[in-house]
Design an enzyme around this catalytic site. Structure first.
Site, PDB file in Angstrom:
ATOM      1  N   LYS A 189     -54.005 -20.200  21.126  1.00 45.41           N
ATOM      2  CA  LYS A 189     -53.887 -21.211  22.178  1.00 45.41           C
ATOM      3  C   LYS A 189     -52.887 -20.717  23.242  1.00 45.41           C
ATOM      4  O   LYS A 189     -51.699 -20.571  22.978  1.00 45.41           O
ATOM      5  CB  LYS A 189     -53.371 -22.536  21.607  1.00 45.41           C
ATOM      6  CG  LYS A 189     -53.196 -23.615  22.689  1.00 45.41           C
ATOM      7  CD  LYS A 189     -51.881 -24.325  22.518  1.00 45.41           C
ATOM      8  CE  LYS A 189     -51.213 -24.943  23.684  1.00 45.41           C
ATOM      9  NZ  LYS A 189     -51.540 -24.668  25.046  1.00 45.41           N
ATOM     10  N   GLU A 264     -40.053 -17.363  18.678  1.00 46.72           N
ATOM     11  CA  GLU A 264     -39.337 -16.601  19.710  1.00 46.72           C
ATOM     12  C   GLU A 264     -39.021 -17.605  20.807  1.00 46.72           C
ATOM     13  O   GLU A 264     -39.916 -18.058  21.517  1.00 46.72           O
ATOM     14  CB  GLU A 264     -40.202 -15.469  20.260  1.00 46.72           C
ATOM     15  CG  GLU A 264     -40.592 -14.429  19.240  1.00 46.72           C
ATOM     16  CD  GLU A 264     -39.413 -13.651  18.700  1.00 46.72           C
ATOM     17  OE1 GLU A 264     -38.356 -13.594  19.381  1.00 46.72           O
ATOM     18  OE2 GLU A 264     -39.524 -13.119  17.585  1.00 46.72           O
ATOM     19  N   CYS A 298     -37.592 -14.584  29.259  1.00 45.20           N
ATOM     20  CA  CYS A 298     -36.682 -14.999  28.179  1.00 45.20           C
ATOM     21  C   CYS A 298     -35.446 -14.123  28.186  1.00 45.20           C
ATOM     22  O   CYS A 298     -34.374 -14.543  27.767  1.00 45.20           O
ATOM     23  CB  CYS A 298     -37.399 -14.919  26.844  1.00 45.20           C
ATOM     24  SG  CYS A 298     -38.194 -13.335  26.557  1.00 45.20           S
ATOM     25  N   GLU A 399     -30.416 -22.940  29.281  1.00 43.09           N
ATOM     26  CA  GLU A 399     -31.443 -22.067  29.845  1.00 43.09           C
ATOM     27  C   GLU A 399     -32.113 -22.810  31.011  1.00 43.09           C
ATOM     28  O   GLU A 399     -32.688 -23.885  30.830  1.00 43.09           O
ATOM     29  CB  GLU A 399     -32.502 -21.709  28.797  1.00 43.09           C
ATOM     30  CG  GLU A 399     -33.496 -20.685  29.333  1.00 43.09           C
ATOM     31  CD  GLU A 399     -34.649 -20.396  28.372  1.00 43.09           C
ATOM     32  OE1 GLU A 399     -35.242 -21.349  27.855  1.00 43.09           O
ATOM     33  OE2 GLU A 399     -34.941 -19.204  28.164  1.00 43.09           O
TER      34      GLU A 399
HETATM   35  P1  NAP Z   1     -43.201 -24.325  25.975  1.00 41.47           P
HETATM   36  O1  NAP Z   1     -43.263 -25.493  26.866  1.00 41.47           O
HETATM   37  O2  NAP Z   1     -42.471 -24.468  24.684  1.00 41.47           O
HETATM   38  O3  NAP Z   1     -44.728 -23.902  25.723  1.00 41.47           O
HETATM   39  C1  NAP Z   1     -45.081 -22.768  24.976  1.00 41.47           C
HETATM   40  C2  NAP Z   1     -46.443 -22.989  24.352  1.00 41.47           C
HETATM   41  O4  NAP Z   1     -46.358 -24.041  23.391  1.00 41.47           O
HETATM   42  C3  NAP Z   1     -47.513 -23.427  25.337  1.00 41.47           C
HETATM   43  O5  NAP Z   1     -48.744 -22.884  24.943  1.00 41.47           O
HETATM   44  C4  NAP Z   1     -47.507 -24.932  25.158  1.00 41.47           C
HETATM   45  O6  NAP Z   1     -48.714 -25.553  25.565  1.00 41.47           O
HETATM   46  C5  NAP Z   1     -47.316 -25.048  23.672  1.00 41.47           C
HETATM   47  N1  NAP Z   1     -46.769 -26.329  23.216  1.00 41.47           N
HETATM   48  C6  NAP Z   1     -46.068 -27.237  23.923  1.00 41.47           C
HETATM   49  N2  NAP Z   1     -45.719 -28.268  23.116  1.00 41.47           N
HETATM   50  C7  NAP Z   1     -46.219 -28.006  21.895  1.00 41.47           C
HETATM   51  C8  NAP Z   1     -46.190 -28.680  20.649  1.00 41.47           C
HETATM   52  N3  NAP Z   1     -45.558 -29.842  20.502  1.00 41.47           N
HETATM   53  N4  NAP Z   1     -46.808 -28.117  19.584  1.00 41.47           N
HETATM   54  C9  NAP Z   1     -47.432 -26.921  19.705  1.00 41.47           C
HETATM   55  N5  NAP Z   1     -47.490 -26.228  20.871  1.00 41.47           N
HETATM   56  C10 NAP Z   1     -46.885 -26.756  21.941  1.00 41.47           C
HETATM   57  O7  NAP Z   1     -42.562 -23.068  26.673  1.00 41.47           O
HETATM   58  P2  NAP Z   1     -42.890 -22.478  28.114  1.00 41.47           P
HETATM   59  O8  NAP Z   1     -42.242 -23.337  29.113  1.00 41.47           O
HETATM   60  O9  NAP Z   1     -44.337 -22.218  28.217  1.00 41.47           O
HETATM   61  O10 NAP Z   1     -42.168 -21.075  28.040  1.00 41.47           O
HETATM   62  C11 NAP Z   1     -40.862 -20.854  28.455  1.00 41.47           C
HETATM   63  C12 NAP Z   1     -39.948 -20.713  27.271  1.00 41.47           C
HETATM   64  O11 NAP Z   1     -40.392 -19.626  26.453  1.00 41.47           O
HETATM   65  C13 NAP Z   1     -38.528 -20.363  27.654  1.00 41.47           C
HETATM   66  O12 NAP Z   1     -37.643 -21.120  26.883  1.00 41.47           O
HETATM   67  C14 NAP Z   1     -38.412 -18.885  27.319  1.00 41.47           C
HETATM   68  O13 NAP Z   1     -37.105 -18.436  27.038  1.00 41.47           O
HETATM   69  C15 NAP Z   1     -39.276 -18.818  26.114  1.00 41.47           C
HETATM   70  N6  NAP Z   1     -39.715 -17.445  25.870  1.00 41.47           N
HETATM   71  C16 NAP Z   1     -39.153 -16.783  24.825  1.00 41.47           C
HETATM   72  C17 NAP Z   1     -39.499 -15.463  24.558  1.00 41.47           C
HETATM   73  C18 NAP Z   1     -38.899 -14.733  23.395  1.00 41.47           C
HETATM   74  O14 NAP Z   1     -39.452 -13.723  22.998  1.00 41.47           O
HETATM   75  N7  NAP Z   1     -37.786 -15.200  22.832  1.00 41.47           N
HETATM   76  C19 NAP Z   1     -40.434 -14.827  25.390  1.00 41.47           C
HETATM   77  C20 NAP Z   1     -40.985 -15.538  26.471  1.00 41.47           C
HETATM   78  C21 NAP Z   1     -40.621 -16.852  26.694  1.00 41.47           C
HETATM   79  P3  NAP Z   1     -48.878 -26.153  27.055  1.00 41.47           P
HETATM   80  O15 NAP Z   1     -48.738 -25.012  27.979  1.00 41.47           O
HETATM   81  O16 NAP Z   1     -50.224 -26.736  27.004  1.00 41.47           O
HETATM   82  O17 NAP Z   1     -47.778 -27.155  27.216  1.00 41.47           O
END
Ligand code: NAP
Length: 509
Positions: A189, A264, A298, A399
């Site tokens: 997904k 992650e 990230c 963040e």
């Molecule tokens: P996010 O809002 O947590 O979304 C990530 C994924 O999870 C999306 O596919 C999202 O779907 C899905 N999702 C949202 N709520 C969910 C739930 N309750 N259950 C299951 N899946 C769910 O994060 P983002 O805003 O896309 O990404 C930014 C974050 O990622 C930042 O905090 C960044 O630091 C982190 N990141 C970390 C790394 C690492 O390796 N540590 C690498 C890259 C990014 P939808 O898009 O449909 O909401």
């Protein structure tokens, strides 16, 4: 007088692409028939495509397909799995420019960075394809005579892969390639902001020859699709990248089922600049790390921890560079910084700029939306710098995930190390110094999963482990050999060829 707005390329085009889910080797619409659009963040009038707005019923179908494909795939010899993966990597190479351009359109990062994102996907595909001929376990002497002992890696089953939008091709590859080479099947997904990037990848996966059902693709919201994957009793391992709060929620739900889970999560990465640093080199690293991908990595640097004795000089150099950065569409060769991903991201950056001001930090660059008329159709925000941030201020702790950099002044190395480590995150850190002893101290003292010496906080390579300490994750690592640990179970095997009962420990000589 009425103003005429030129139609975008997509508005002139006859139709935007439409994608369904990819389940059991077939593209099909969501069972509900609902769809959603993806738009270009640099020009929100441009529709990138229409995608299935799926729900739990679609996830159930995808999981069933993955389960059905599992017995055959796990018995496919791993070197053969690797051959298909080599073909996928070669296809990505062949289509690299097209993939990168589409990524820039959908996600906004400048084209050079989009090419890098695709390249990361290629790199991990080649690396993991090679693992098909390794996947080493141990053979070891038994403690008893006429007995053989060894350990082997086994697939876990169906892997649920949930990814963010900021590396819309690299991260899915970082997860799917190790899952697949280990013999798992996948339900994938992608983020709802970048379904087109994901669909393009899935097309190449199908073309490479992964058997039907090996990779299943379901688009839709985190609430409807992500949660259904996490809650499915038939998904055996979850690999998730996203923000820390979503990760926490997933961990709680997955924990109830005692599921294998790799998280992650967020970062609050710091670059320490010591009094003896090459300041020009440091500025190069800071600007690239803080404002590359519009601060939406990230590993983005959001804190500069600088020795007070060189702080003013560093700041002048930093401002000189920052004010020359050009905002615009990432497809324009002159653009340094693309848009933020969506209006929510702009609102969050705005909120933090207000918080910084209220907390008494000194705004020295940016701090608003750009005024140029051509930038009003996208989610642009000026690269922003605050000076005089205190380590425990919200600017120093939270963040933000945007182009906002906080400068924190410290007395010396010891204080710098303390500040670098004083956040709930622990992904990446860096130090600029000409002193070898200080560099080695930082390698020892900086408690992050990745440490750079005389380089910015970004630039990880796929054959080394990637991930962070504290609330950046739950102890797993992506990439390198470490990635296999998420997607495999260890099985220990003993073969007794003595022909009589030998009791371990008891019959040991
Ligand atoms: P996010 O809002 O947590 O979304 C990530 C994924 O999870 C999306 O596919 C999202 O779907 C899905 N999702 C949202 N709520 C969910 C739930 N309750 N259950 C299951 N899946 C769910 O994060 P983002 O805003 O896309 O990404 C930014 C974050 O990622 C930042 O905090 C960044 O630091 C982190 N990141 C970390 C790394 C690492 O390796 N540590 C690498 C890259 C990014 P939808 O898009 O449909 O909401």
């Amino acid at each position: 007088m009425t103003q005429t707005i030129e139609p975008t390329a997509t508005e002139r085009a006859p139709a935007t692409p439409q994608y369904g889910n990819f389940i059991g080797g077939e593209w099909r619409p969501a069972e509900s028939g609902r769809t959603f659009e993806s738009r270009n963040p640099a020009d929100t009038r441009e529709v990138i495509g229409t995608f299935a707005a799926s729900d739990a019923a679609d996830v159930a179908a995808a999981v069933r397909a993955a389960e059905e494909a599992l017995p055959r795939w796990r018995r496919t010899p791993a070197p053969k799995r690797g051959e298909i993966m080599y073909d996928f990597a070669a296809l990505m190479r062949q289509h690299k420019e097209r993939l990168a351009r589409q990524m820039t359109r959908e996600m906004g990062k400048v084209l050079a960075e989009a090419r890098g994102d695709v390249q990361e996907g290629i790199d991990i595909a080649y690396l993991m394809a090679g693992e098909g001929r390794r996947l080493f376990g141990d053979t070891t002497p038994s403690e008893l005579p006429d007995k053989w002992a060894m350990s082997v890696r086994e697939p876990i089953g169906v892997a649920g892969i949930i990814t963010p939008w900021n590396f819309p091709m690299a991260i899915p590859c970082w997860k799917m390639m190790p899952a697949l080479i280990s013999g798992n099947t996948v339900v994938f997904k992608p983020a709802s902001d970048t379904p087109h990037c994901a669909a393009l990848l899935v097309e190449l996966i199908a073309e490479a020859g992964f058997p039907p059902g090996t990779v299943n693709f379901v688009t839709g919201s985190g609430q409807d699709v992500g949660m259904a994957i996490v809650d499915s009793p038939d998904v055996n391992v979850i690999s998730f990248t996203g923000n820390t709060e979503t990760g926490r929620e997933i961990a709680i739900r997955a924990g109830r089922r005692l599921k294998r889970l790799s998280l992650e999560l967020g970062g609050k990465n710091a670059i320490a600049v010591m009094a003896d640093a090459d300041l020009d080199l440091a500025v190069d690293g800071i600007v690239w790390s803080a404002f590359g991908t519009t601060g939406q990595r990230c590993t983005a640097c959001s804190r500069v921890v600088v020795a007070e004795s060189v702080a003013d000089e560093l700041l002048v150099k930093l401002l000189n560079r920052t004010t020359t950065l050009r905002l615009g569409s990432g497809l324009e060769p002159t653009t340094d910084i693309g848009p933020l991903i969506n209006s929510g991201a702009v609102a969050k950056v705005r909120e933090y700029v207000d918080i910084g001001r209220d907390d008494g930090a000194r705004l020295v660059a940016g701090g608003g939306r750009p005024q140029l008329p051509e930038l009003q159709v996208g989610h642009f925000y000026e690269p922003t710098i605050f000076d005089g941030v205190r380590p425990m201020d919200r600017l120093g702790q939270d963040e933000i995930f945007g182009p906002v950099l906080s400068v924190i002044r410290v007395a010396d190395y010891d204080e710098a190390a303390m500040v670098v480590n004083t956040t709930r995150y622990g992904l990446s850190s860096s130090i600029y110094t000409r002193d070898t002893n200080t560099a080695f101290r930082a390698m020892r003292d900086f408690s992050t999963g990745i440490v750079y010496i005389n380089a910015g906080t970004i630039g990880a390579e796929t054959h080394l482990p990637f991930g962070g300490t504290r609330q950046t994750g739950n102890g797993h690592r992506e990439a390198g050999h470490a990635a296999l640990d998420t997607f495999t179970e260890w099985k220990s095997i003993y073969v007794d060829y003595s022909g009589h009962l030998q009791r371990g420990q008891i019959d040991k000589q």
